[in-house]
Scaffold this active site. Structure first.
Site, PDB file in Angstrom:
ATOM      1  N   ASN A 270       0.854  -1.183  -0.059  1.00 40.80           N
ATOM      2  CA  ASN A 270       0.011   0.029   0.106  1.00 40.80           C
ATOM      3  C   ASN A 270       0.854   1.191  -0.071  1.00 40.80           C
ATOM      4  OD1 ASN A 270       0.294   1.080   2.712  1.00 40.80           O
ATOM      5  ND2 ASN A 270      -0.496  -0.548   3.368  1.00 40.80           N
TER       6      ASN A 270
ATOM      7  N   ASN B 225      -7.299  -8.013  10.059  1.00 41.07           N
ATOM      8  CA  ASN B 225      -7.458  -8.785   8.772  1.00 41.07           C
ATOM      9  C   ASN B 225      -7.538 -10.076   9.136  1.00 41.07           C
ATOM     10  OD1 ASN B 225      -5.248  -6.284   8.028  1.00 41.07           O
ATOM     11  ND2 ASN B 225      -7.318  -6.272   7.352  1.00 41.07           N
TER      12      ASN B 225
ATOM     13  N   ARG C 191       1.094 -11.342   2.307  1.00 38.91           N
ATOM     14  CA  ARG C 191       0.069 -11.614   3.557  1.00 38.91           C
ATOM     15  C   ARG C 191      -0.401 -12.906   3.377  1.00 38.91           C
ATOM     16  NH1 ARG C 191      -2.906  -7.056   6.450  1.00 38.91           N
ATOM     17  NH2 ARG C 191      -2.552  -8.306   8.106  1.00 38.91           N
TER      18      ARG C 191
ATOM     19  N   ARG D 159      -8.784  -4.558  -1.859  1.00 38.72           N
ATOM     20  CA  ARG D 159      -8.226  -5.834  -1.557  1.00 38.72           C
ATOM     21  C   ARG D 159      -9.122  -6.804  -1.691  1.00 38.72           C
ATOM     22  NH1 ARG D 159      -3.967  -5.243   2.056  1.00 38.72           N
ATOM     23  NH2 ARG D 159      -2.405  -3.723   1.362  1.00 38.72           N
TER      24      ARG D 159
ATOM     25  N   HIS E 167      -8.202  -0.442   2.743  1.00 40.61           N
ATOM     26  CA  HIS E 167      -8.992  -1.254   3.487  1.00 40.61           C
ATOM     27  C   HIS E 167     -10.053  -0.263   4.002  1.00 40.61           C
ATOM     28  CE1 HIS E 167      -6.094  -4.482   4.688  1.00 40.61           C
ATOM     29  NE2 HIS E 167      -6.742  -4.796   4.038  1.00 40.61           N
TER      30      HIS E 167
ATOM     31  N   ASP F  95     -11.752   0.029   6.810  1.00 35.48           N
ATOM     32  CA  ASP F  95     -11.350   0.557   8.462  1.00 35.48           C
ATOM     33  C   ASP F  95     -10.334   1.647   8.082  1.00 35.48           C
ATOM     34  OD1 ASP F  95      -8.923  -0.805   7.732  1.00 35.48           O
ATOM     35  OD2 ASP F  95      -9.160  -2.082   9.593  1.00 35.48           O
TER      36      ASP F  95
ATOM     37  N   CYS G 244      -6.886  -1.439  13.126  1.00 38.22           N
ATOM     38  CA  CYS G 244      -6.161  -2.743  12.334  1.00 38.22           C
ATOM     39  C   CYS G 244      -5.557  -3.568  13.429  1.00 38.22           C
ATOM     40  CB  CYS G 244      -5.239  -2.120  11.559  1.00 38.22           C
ATOM     41  SG  CYS G 244      -5.791  -0.685  10.244  1.00 38.22           S
TER      42      CYS G 244
HETATM   43  N1  ARG Z   1       0.409  -3.297   5.625  1.00 37.64           N
HETATM   44  C1  ARG Z   1      -0.619  -3.942   5.962  1.00 37.64           C
HETATM   45  C2  ARG Z   1      -1.450  -4.246   4.683  1.00 37.64           C
HETATM   46  O1  ARG Z   1      -0.909  -3.557   3.887  1.00 37.64           O
HETATM   47  C3  ARG Z   1      -1.497  -2.939   6.935  1.00 37.64           C
HETATM   48  C4  ARG Z   1      -2.891  -3.843   7.197  1.00 37.64           C
HETATM   49  C5  ARG Z   1      -3.638  -2.622   8.044  1.00 37.64           C
HETATM   50  N2  ARG Z   1      -4.901  -3.298   8.394  1.00 37.64           N
HETATM   51  C6  ARG Z   1      -6.203  -2.987   8.270  1.00 37.64           C
HETATM   52  N3  ARG Z   1      -7.170  -3.582   8.594  1.00 37.64           N
HETATM   53  N4  ARG Z   1      -6.246  -1.767   7.590  1.00 37.64           N
HETATM   54  O2  ARG Z   1      -2.134  -5.150   4.473  1.00 37.64           O
END
Ligand code: ARG
Length: 307
Positions: free
Chosen positions: A25, A79, A98, A152, A181, A183, A277
């Site tokens: 991101n 997540n 991930r 995503r 995301h 959130d 998060c």
């Molecule tokens: N670096 C992580 C990603 O890009 C951050 C995730 C943050 N989580 C969230 N629920 N927004 O996936």
């Protein structure tokens, strides 16, 4: 927490292996992180501990997923799954970076089930991506999920969420890569306010929000607050725990009766994440039945209702 309310419960993961080692991101810059990794790593420990402490002080119980070397984003437990009514729907990740988190979260949820904290652990149909509560925000006041998609998660995950939990899911398409995301750009408050950054959404998604949220309940974020991830908040009863906010937003929330607690999370902002998060609410409940009962009580004449 008041004694009449059941204890809130969250899933978290200590940042033992947290770092920015890849970029999925626009917040993430591995080279920049590497230049200062010791200080940032130390800041992450301290900030995470303060968030943990704040939630404990507010009366929450915290479950922990063991950290795993080589999985820096495992700290973002939002997540891991979508959880409602003691059922978890395990996440599936978009990015190969991930995807190796999936078996660890799977094991953590099986353990929660074995300990009687959850009743069921479900998996998504093959091929569907849904990055947990990060893209599926429970709106307790409306008894529905807001679901982010387009960056995503897949829009088709909506059917799986509706089928799993039997509640309405409102899909909202995300357009700004910084708000990848849901959130990161939207928070549903317990009294029905929706805090959100309109610029994160398509026109159709904004229209879907306007249709369901009364003007008096809309709290629109400025770009400045959105970019410090003010929407990425944990709300516990009347307290909003967030990574930071401007004076206007704080005043607006306080005027509505909320207590605002800022807990700096700068190290995690380097990864595009903040308070919401780093946590996953495990005890959220839908309440269609209790609502019907409550509204039928309201309709009763007072004398009858008292008897
Ligand atoms: N670096 C992580 C990603 O890009 C951050 C995730 C943050 N989580 C969230 N629920 N927004 O996936």
């Amino acid at each position: 927490m008041t004694s009449s309310q059941p204890q809130a419960r969250f899933l978290m993961c200590r940042p033992a292996h947290f770092a920015v080692t890849y970029a999925i991101n626009p917040w993430m810059d591995p080279e920049n992180w590497a230049r200062n990794d010791h200080a940032l790593g130390a800041a992450a420990w301290q900030e995470w501990a303060a968030l943990h402490q704040t939630l404990c002080e507010l009366g929450a119980a915290i479950e922990l997923v063991p950290p795993v070397q080589g999985l820096p984003d495992l700290v973002f437990t939002a997540n891991a799954a979508v959880v409602l009514d003691r059922t978890a729907l395990l996440a599936r990740f978009r990015h190969p970076e991930r995807q190796p988190e999936e078996p660890h979260f799977d094991a953590a949820f099986r353990a929660l089930q074995a300990h009687g904290i959850l009743d069921a652990v479900r998996t998504l149909p093959d091929g569907l991506v849904l990055e947990g509560a990060g893209d599926c925000v429970w709106d307790d006041a409306r008894n529905l999920f807001w679901m982010g998609y387009g960056r995503r998660s897949d829009v088709h995950a909506r059917d799986a969420v509706e089928a799993t939990f039997g509640v309405e899911v409102i899909p909202l398409e995300l357009v700004d890569p910084r708000f990848y995301h849901l959130d990161t750009a939207l928070s549903a408050m317990p009294r029905g306010e929706l805090v959100y950054f309109p610029g994160a959404f398509t026109a159709a998604a904004r229209a879907a929000i306007l249709k369901r949220v009364d003007p008096a309940d809309r709290i629109e974020l400025t770009a400045e607050d959105a970019c410090r991830l003010s929407a990425n908040a944990v709300v516990l009863d009347d307290t909003i725990v967030l990574p930071g906010c401007g004076r206007r937003l704080r005043a607006e929330l306080e005027q509505r009766g909320y207590c605002v607690r800022e807990t700096p999370l700068g190290a995690f902002l380097h990864s595009g994440g903040a308070a919401f998060c780093l946590t996953l609410r495990l005890d959220a409940r839908s309440h269609v039945e209790s609502r019907l009962v409550r509204s039928s009580h309201r309709r009763l004449p007072q004398a009858q209702a008292r008897s």
